[in-house]
Design a protein around this motif. Sequence first.
Motif, PDB file in Angstrom:
ATOM      1  N   ASN A  96       0.857  -1.181   0.000  1.00 27.92           N
ATOM      2  CA  ASN A  96       0.000   0.000   0.000  1.00 27.92           C
ATOM      3  C   ASN A  96       0.897   1.236   0.000  1.00 27.92           C
ATOM      4  O   ASN A  96       1.616   1.484   0.975  1.00 27.92           O
ATOM      5  CB  ASN A  96      -0.896  -0.037   1.241  1.00 27.92           C
ATOM      6  CG  ASN A  96      -1.674   1.244   1.456  1.00 27.92           C
ATOM      7  OD1 ASN A  96      -1.680   2.144   0.612  1.00 27.92           O
ATOM      8  ND2 ASN A  96      -2.326   1.334   2.602  1.00 27.92           N
ATOM      9  N   PRO A  97       0.899   2.043  -1.058  1.00 25.70           N
ATOM     10  CA  PRO A  97       1.812   3.195  -1.122  1.00 25.70           C
ATOM     11  C   PRO A  97       1.574   4.237  -0.041  1.00 25.70           C
ATOM     12  O   PRO A  97       2.478   4.997   0.302  1.00 25.70           O
ATOM     13  CB  PRO A  97       1.564   3.778  -2.520  1.00 25.70           C
ATOM     14  CG  PRO A  97       0.224   3.269  -2.919  1.00 25.70           C
ATOM     15  CD  PRO A  97       0.075   1.942  -2.275  1.00 25.70           C
ATOM     16  N   VAL A  98       0.359   4.275   0.527  1.00 30.78           N
ATOM     17  CA  VAL A  98       0.076   5.240   1.594  1.00 30.78           C
ATOM     18  C   VAL A  98       0.865   4.886   2.861  1.00 30.78           C
ATOM     19  O   VAL A  98       1.214   5.764   3.655  1.00 30.78           O
ATOM     20  CB  VAL A  98      -1.430   5.303   1.896  1.00 30.78           C
ATOM     21  CG1 VAL A  98      -1.741   6.367   2.941  1.00 30.78           C
ATOM     22  CG2 VAL A  98      -2.219   5.589   0.629  1.00 30.78           C
ATOM     23  N   VAL A  99       1.171   3.598   3.035  1.00 27.36           N
ATOM     24  CA  VAL A  99       1.974   3.170   4.185  1.00 27.36           C
ATOM     25  C   VAL A  99       3.342   3.841   4.152  1.00 27.36           C
ATOM     26  O   VAL A  99       3.879   4.250   5.186  1.00 27.36           O
ATOM     27  CB  VAL A  99       2.126   1.629   4.203  1.00 27.36           C
ATOM     28  CG1 VAL A  99       3.107   1.190   5.290  1.00 27.36           C
ATOM     29  CG2 VAL A  99       0.771   0.968   4.428  1.00 27.36           C
ATOM     30  N   TYR A 100       3.908   3.968   2.960  1.00 30.79           N
ATOM     31  CA  TYR A 100       5.225   4.608   2.819  1.00 30.79           C
ATOM     32  C   TYR A 100       5.181   6.042   3.340  1.00 30.79           C
ATOM     33  O   TYR A 100       6.110   6.499   4.017  1.00 30.79           O
ATOM     34  CB  TYR A 100       5.633   4.590   1.343  1.00 30.79           C
ATOM     35  CG  TYR A 100       6.949   5.273   1.064  1.00 30.79           C
ATOM     36  CD1 TYR A 100       8.156   4.651   1.364  1.00 30.79           C
ATOM     37  CD2 TYR A 100       6.991   6.544   0.482  1.00 30.79           C
ATOM     38  CE1 TYR A 100       9.369   5.275   1.099  1.00 30.79           C
ATOM     39  CE2 TYR A 100       8.190   7.173   0.221  1.00 30.79           C
ATOM     40  CZ  TYR A 100       9.383   6.530   0.526  1.00 30.79           C
ATOM     41  OH  TYR A 100      10.581   7.157   0.271  1.00 30.79           O
TER      42      TYR A 100
END
Length: 269
Positions: free
Chosen positions: A214-218
């Motif tokens: 999930n790119p939002v986790v980054y």
Amino acid sequence: MTYFRVFMAFIAELFSRRQLILEMTRRDFNAKYLGSYLGMLWAFVHPTVYIVILWFIFGYVFRSQPVSGVPYIIWLSAGIIPWFFFSDALSSATSSILENSFLVKKVAFSIGILPLVKLLSTLVIHLFFMVLIVLLFAGNGSIPPLQTLQIPYYLFASLVLLTGLSWLFSALIIFLRDIGQLVAMALQFLFWGTPIFWSVKQLPSKYQPIIKLNPVVYIVEGYRDSLINRVWFWEHWLQTVYFWVIAILLLLIGAVVFRRLRPHFADVL
């Protein structure tokens, strides 16, 4: 190569209208609170009250234990602040064309700036949130670490990801109105699937790489790394490369789809 030229032409068109984007951002921000007694102050009252409520609930009701050496409310705020920006910006940008349909038929107007206006308008609130979290650190007797200087990097990463998604969804919703509901559902799923109230380290090690897809986790973890964990973004080089591949790919897809569908907006609206 053709798609790349379409993308670059689209970016150049928007850049040439940067002054208009800034002016419309100012008007959009003001219009949100037009007619209320406190006016723009509401934009800053809401985040302040929310932080106070979280502080009371987790500090005095649940008596949450510190995480990573800081009070839970500070740890939570460092993760929920970038999420609020992502969620609010994407929601408003998705419907930006529908809300301004009267501009679609104006030949001289570049419709592509409308999602960007929503992103920048939401950014103003986000910057105030960042001031709040610095005050939280100060109230806790802590000084934000040197890694706090990389917050602009994660903010830029958020904007790149949001720009691609905004162009994509704001174009598709013209032809498929259910996109708005799908985006709202996806944000609900992402909210609980992103480590905001919980830590990635609480998961079994075999599941942690899956969550990080999930790119939002980054971005969320990046804010915490900057404010709390004292970790530079290049120390997670593999996740950094993965994020930018996804973000740039979505930016290209969003720009190309928006530019291809734009000539048909007026027919549908």
